[in-house]
Design a protein around this motif. Structure first.
Motif, PDB file in Angstrom:
ATOM      1  N   UNK A  27       0.845  -1.189   0.000  1.00  0.00           N
ATOM      2  CA  UNK A  27       0.000   0.000   0.000  1.00  0.00           C
ATOM      3  C   UNK A  27       0.880   1.239   0.000  1.00  0.00           C
ATOM      4  N   UNK A  28       0.504   2.233  -0.797  1.00  0.00           N
ATOM      5  CA  UNK A  28       1.264   3.477  -0.867  1.00  0.00           C
ATOM      6  C   UNK A  28       0.473   4.579  -0.169  1.00  0.00           C
ATOM      7  N   UNK A  29       1.116   5.207   0.811  1.00  0.00           N
ATOM      8  CA  UNK A  29       0.519   6.325   1.543  1.00  0.00           C
ATOM      9  C   UNK A  29       0.254   7.486   0.587  1.00  0.00           C
ATOM     10  N   UNK A  30      -0.887   8.139   0.722  1.00  0.00           N
ATOM     11  CA  UNK A  30      -1.184   9.352  -0.046  1.00  0.00           C
ATOM     12  C   UNK A  30      -1.187  10.546   0.900  1.00  0.00           C
ATOM     13  N   UNK A  63       5.956   9.311  -0.316  1.00  0.00           N
ATOM     14  CA  UNK A  63       4.985  10.385  -0.082  1.00  0.00           C
ATOM     15  C   UNK A  63       4.854  10.741   1.400  1.00  0.00           C
ATOM     16  N   UNK A  64       5.483   9.953   2.271  1.00  0.00           N
ATOM     17  CA  UNK A  64       5.523  10.322   3.694  1.00  0.00           C
ATOM     18  C   UNK A  64       6.284  11.633   3.894  1.00  0.00           C
ATOM     19  N   UNK A  65       7.080  12.038   2.889  1.00  0.00           N
ATOM     20  CA  UNK A  65       7.796  13.321   2.981  1.00  0.00           C
ATOM     21  C   UNK A  65       6.807  14.480   3.119  1.00  0.00           C
ATOM     22  N   UNK A 107      14.426  20.639   1.351  1.00  0.00           N
ATOM     23  CA  UNK A 107      13.651  20.604   0.096  1.00  0.00           C
ATOM     24  C   UNK A 107      13.287  19.172  -0.278  1.00  0.00           C
ATOM     25  N   UNK A 108      12.191  19.014  -0.990  1.00  0.00           N
ATOM     26  CA  UNK A 108      11.837  17.692  -1.532  1.00  0.00           C
ATOM     27  C   UNK A 108      12.772  17.388  -2.696  1.00  0.00           C
ATOM     28  N   UNK A 109      13.026  16.101  -2.948  1.00  0.00           N
ATOM     29  CA  UNK A 109      13.791  15.788  -4.169  1.00  0.00           C
ATOM     30  C   UNK A 109      13.028  16.297  -5.393  1.00  0.00           C
ATOM     31  N   UNK A 110      13.770  16.799  -6.381  1.00  0.00           N
ATOM     32  CA  UNK A 110      13.115  17.263  -7.622  1.00  0.00           C
ATOM     33  C   UNK A 110      12.355  16.120  -8.287  1.00  0.00           C
ATOM     34  N   UNK A 111      12.797  14.888  -7.980  1.00  0.00           N
ATOM     35  CA  UNK A 111      12.199  13.708  -8.614  1.00  0.00           C
ATOM     36  C   UNK A 111      10.958  13.203  -7.854  1.00  0.00           C
ATOM     37  N   UNK A 112      10.488  13.963  -6.853  1.00  0.00           N
ATOM     38  CA  UNK A 112       9.314  13.541  -6.073  1.00  0.00           C
ATOM     39  C   UNK A 112       8.146  13.271  -7.018  1.00  0.00           C
ATOM     40  N   UNK A 150       4.324  27.607   6.254  1.00  0.00           N
ATOM     41  CA  UNK A 150       2.965  27.814   5.729  1.00  0.00           C
ATOM     42  C   UNK A 150       2.481  26.549   5.009  1.00  0.00           C
ATOM     43  N   UNK A 151       3.368  25.951   4.202  1.00  0.00           N
ATOM     44  CA  UNK A 151       2.998  24.725   3.469  1.00  0.00           C
ATOM     45  C   UNK A 151       2.672  23.600   4.451  1.00  0.00           C
ATOM     46  N   UNK A 152       3.499  23.455   5.492  1.00  0.00           N
ATOM     47  CA  UNK A 152       3.250  22.415   6.497  1.00  0.00           C
ATOM     48  C   UNK A 152       1.930  22.675   7.227  1.00  0.00           C
ATOM     49  N   UNK A 153       1.627  23.955   7.442  1.00  0.00           N
ATOM     50  CA  UNK A 153       0.376  24.322   8.125  1.00  0.00           C
ATOM     51  C   UNK A 153      -0.838  23.913   7.288  1.00  0.00           C
ATOM     52  N   UNK A 154      -0.756  24.105   5.962  1.00  0.00           N
ATOM     53  CA  UNK A 154      -1.879  23.681   5.088  1.00  0.00           C
ATOM     54  C   UNK A 154      -2.021  22.156   5.123  1.00  0.00           C
ATOM     55  N   UNK A 155      -0.887  21.451   5.043  1.00  0.00           N
ATOM     56  CA  UNK A 155      -0.936  19.981   5.065  1.00  0.00           C
ATOM     57  C   UNK A 155      -1.558  19.505   6.387  1.00  0.00           C
ATOM     58  N   UNK A 156      -1.183  20.163   7.495  1.00  0.00           N
ATOM     59  CA  UNK A 156      -1.752  19.801   8.795  1.00  0.00           C
ATOM     60  C   UNK A 156      -3.240  20.156   8.867  1.00  0.00           C
ATOM     61  N   UNK A 157      -3.613  21.266   8.239  1.00  0.00           N
ATOM     62  CA  UNK A 157      -5.043  21.645   8.150  1.00  0.00           C
ATOM     63  C   UNK A 157      -5.831  20.503   7.510  1.00  0.00           C
ATOM     64  N   UNK A 158      -5.247  19.897   6.466  1.00  0.00           N
ATOM     65  CA  UNK A 158      -5.907  18.796   5.767  1.00  0.00           C
ATOM     66  C   UNK A 158      -5.998  17.523   6.604  1.00  0.00           C
ATOM     67  N   UNK A 159      -5.142  17.415   7.628  1.00  0.00           N
ATOM     68  CA  UNK A 159      -5.200  16.252   8.525  1.00  0.00           C
ATOM     69  C   UNK A 159      -6.408  16.368   9.460  1.00  0.00           C
ATOM     70  N   UNK A 160      -6.738  17.628   9.812  1.00  0.00           N
ATOM     71  CA  UNK A 160      -7.824  17.882  10.778  1.00  0.00           C
ATOM     72  C   UNK A 160      -9.158  18.048  10.068  1.00  0.00           C
ATOM     73  N   UNK A 161      -9.120  18.658   8.890  1.00  0.00           N
ATOM     74  CA  UNK A 161     -10.358  19.005   8.183  1.00  0.00           C
ATOM     75  C   UNK A 161     -10.471  18.259   6.860  1.00  0.00           C
ATOM     76  N   UNK A 162     -11.694  17.981   6.490  1.00  0.00           N
ATOM     77  CA  UNK A 162     -11.957  17.431   5.169  1.00  0.00           C
ATOM     78  C   UNK A 162     -12.372  18.618   4.312  1.00  0.00           C
TER      79      UNK A 162
END
Length: 457
Positions: A39-42, A205-207, A322-327, A367-379
């Motif tokens: 299974x691949x995490x999304x 994608x856990x990154x 930074x994420x790898x460019x190949x992400x 800010x980017x991490x905050x949006x990702x965390x927002x998505x963890x709490x909210x649909x």
């Protein structure tokens, strides 16, 4: 030398409604080697994008690569690619323990369709004109699938009478964003040429997983919680297809037009001393579209009406580390800018350009991490009046296949009135094609504003 305003008022070309496409073969293709079942995490970015993206890549005739050879080469390349991208032949599934959408990496396979059209390539009209009939070049026939089966990738090769052909690819947006899809195409081209991979993709994608516990450290007016959505506001999800009648139109800005817009921005700088670093092609084009779109549905009855523009920002280089460019997943978030329509009409153009730039500058690691965390709490989903999605600099048309580079690449136009696409012009050059879908009255107004502001700049 390009001439400015050369085609802003050009009448729409006559569009073929039916490309007379015949399907000859439709089948599943499978990884060329055994893959590990897992299974691949999304990420929270991936899971919001649960819809298909359809693109068509047009190629002229090539004496060494008639369509039947291309079919075989592409099919073999895709079978090898299903090993490198082991999720691509899998399926989306809900993990009942975590209640999250995941990719089940399994060898269920991708779809491969062989078709032909009764036309020559030069008979189907301007390739950069948003013709809904191009949907026939991406698989529409589901007969070859098991009941209820939804592959993450289906490719269709449609040959034309002249020996030219189109490769239509449908992928779930959960698999790739624009940049990682470009890498995927580069890899397909390399495999088809019997060369090593252009880029080894990074599948971790856990990154982009949320922090534990999640920390929402900014307000996010650009996001809408599903529970907040009122029944009276059915269009809040910007990705939803519209049910109303829409006109499709392509607006073109030449490189001269873009230069004029940049000059207009610099000249309208209030203090004259403001940084003009923000006067990039993308920023002026986005500010210009924002003004036209907001005012196309603005009237004096609601002078305080606000307009929010959303636009995609690649966060790979903005994260720390930074994420790898190949992400290989989705590493794009929506920046935003908001203003009242009256302000958009009256403010100097530079002010709008600066607001677009500020939205992108806001997209820091935190800010980017905050949006990702927002998505963890909210649909929820991105929330705005219009989303500008730029395919302008992605370089799909630069991919070097064994049979040459594409003549043009474009999306199949979809029934979404709040998404505006930026594309490179046919034949290259520094201009931009802007694909807009709006109800007829709004389109008329948008068209008028587009020309009015351009001639006044």
């Amino acid at each position: 030398m390009e001439t400015s305003n050369n085609n802003h008022d050009a009448p729409p070309p006559p569009l073929l409604k039916d490309l007379k496409v015949t399907i000859h073969n439709a089948s599943m293709i499978f990884p060329s080697k055994e893959i590990e079942r897992k299974s691949l995490f999304l990420s929270n970015i991936d899971k919001v994008l649960n819809f298909d993206v359809e693109t068509v890549h047009f190629f002229g005739a090539h004496k060494d690569f008639p369509p039947h050879v291309v079919n075989e080469r592409l099919k073999n390349a895709l079978e090898d690619a299903l090993v490198v991208y082991d999720f691509l032949g899998g399926r989306l599934k809900l993990n009942y323990d975590t209640k999250r959408l995941e990719m089940d990496c399994n060898p269920e396979g991708a779809g491969f369709v062989v078709a032909s059209s009764e036309y020559n390539l030069d008979q189907i009209g301007d390739l950069d004109y948003p013709n809904p009939a191009f949907a026939q070049l991406v698989h529409q026939n589901k007969d070859f699938l098991k009941d209820g089966d939804v592959p993450l990738c289906v490719a269709q090769v449609t040959s034309f009478k002249c020996g030219g052909f189109a490769i239509g690819i449908s992928t779930s947006h959960t698999t790739f964003d624009g940049l990682s899809f470009k890498t995927f195409l580069d890899n397909i081209a390399s495999i088809a040429a019997k060369k090593p991979l252009a880029v080894t993709p990074c599948h971790d994608r856990h990154l982009l997983a949320a922090r534990s516990p999640p920390r929402v450290t900014f307000p996010h007016p650009e996001m809408l919680k599903l529970s907040d959505q009122l029944p009276t506001c059915p269009e809040s999800n910007i990705f939803e297809a519209s049910t109303e009648q829409l006109d499709f139109k392509v607006f073109k800005l030449t490189s001269n037009d873009i230069t004029k817009l940049k000059e207009e921005a610099r000249n309208s700088s209030i203090s004259g001393g403001l940084s003009t670093k923000c006067v990039t092609g993308f920023n002026v084009i986005t500010a210009y579209i924002w003004r036209c779109k907001a005012l196309s549905c603005y009237n004096d009855e609601n002078p305080n009406r606000s307009s929010t523009i959303l636009y995609a920002v690649d966060i790979r280089s903005r994260l720390n580390p930074p994420l790898p460019k190949s992400y290989a997943g989705n590493a794009v978030l929506t920046a935003y800018a908001t203003a009242k329509c009256k302000e958009l009409e009256e403010w100097p153009f530079m002010k709008l350009v600066e607001m677009v730039r500020e939205g992108a500058t806001r997209m820091t690691n935190e800010y980017a991490r905050s949006i990702i965390d927002w998505g963890e709490i909210n649909n929820g989903f991105p929330n705005g009046e219009v989303l500008v999605s730029s395919w302008w600099r992605l370089g799909f048309e630069e991919v070097e296949y064994p049979w040459g580079k594409p003549k043009y690449c474009c999306p199949v136009v979809y029934h979404k009135k709040d998404i505006i696409l930026l594309f490179p012009p046919v034949g290259g050059g520094e201009g931009v094609s802007i694909i807009v879908a709006l109800p007829p009255k709004e389109m008329e107004k948008f068209h008028g504003l587009f020309n009015k502001f351009l001639t006044s700049h």
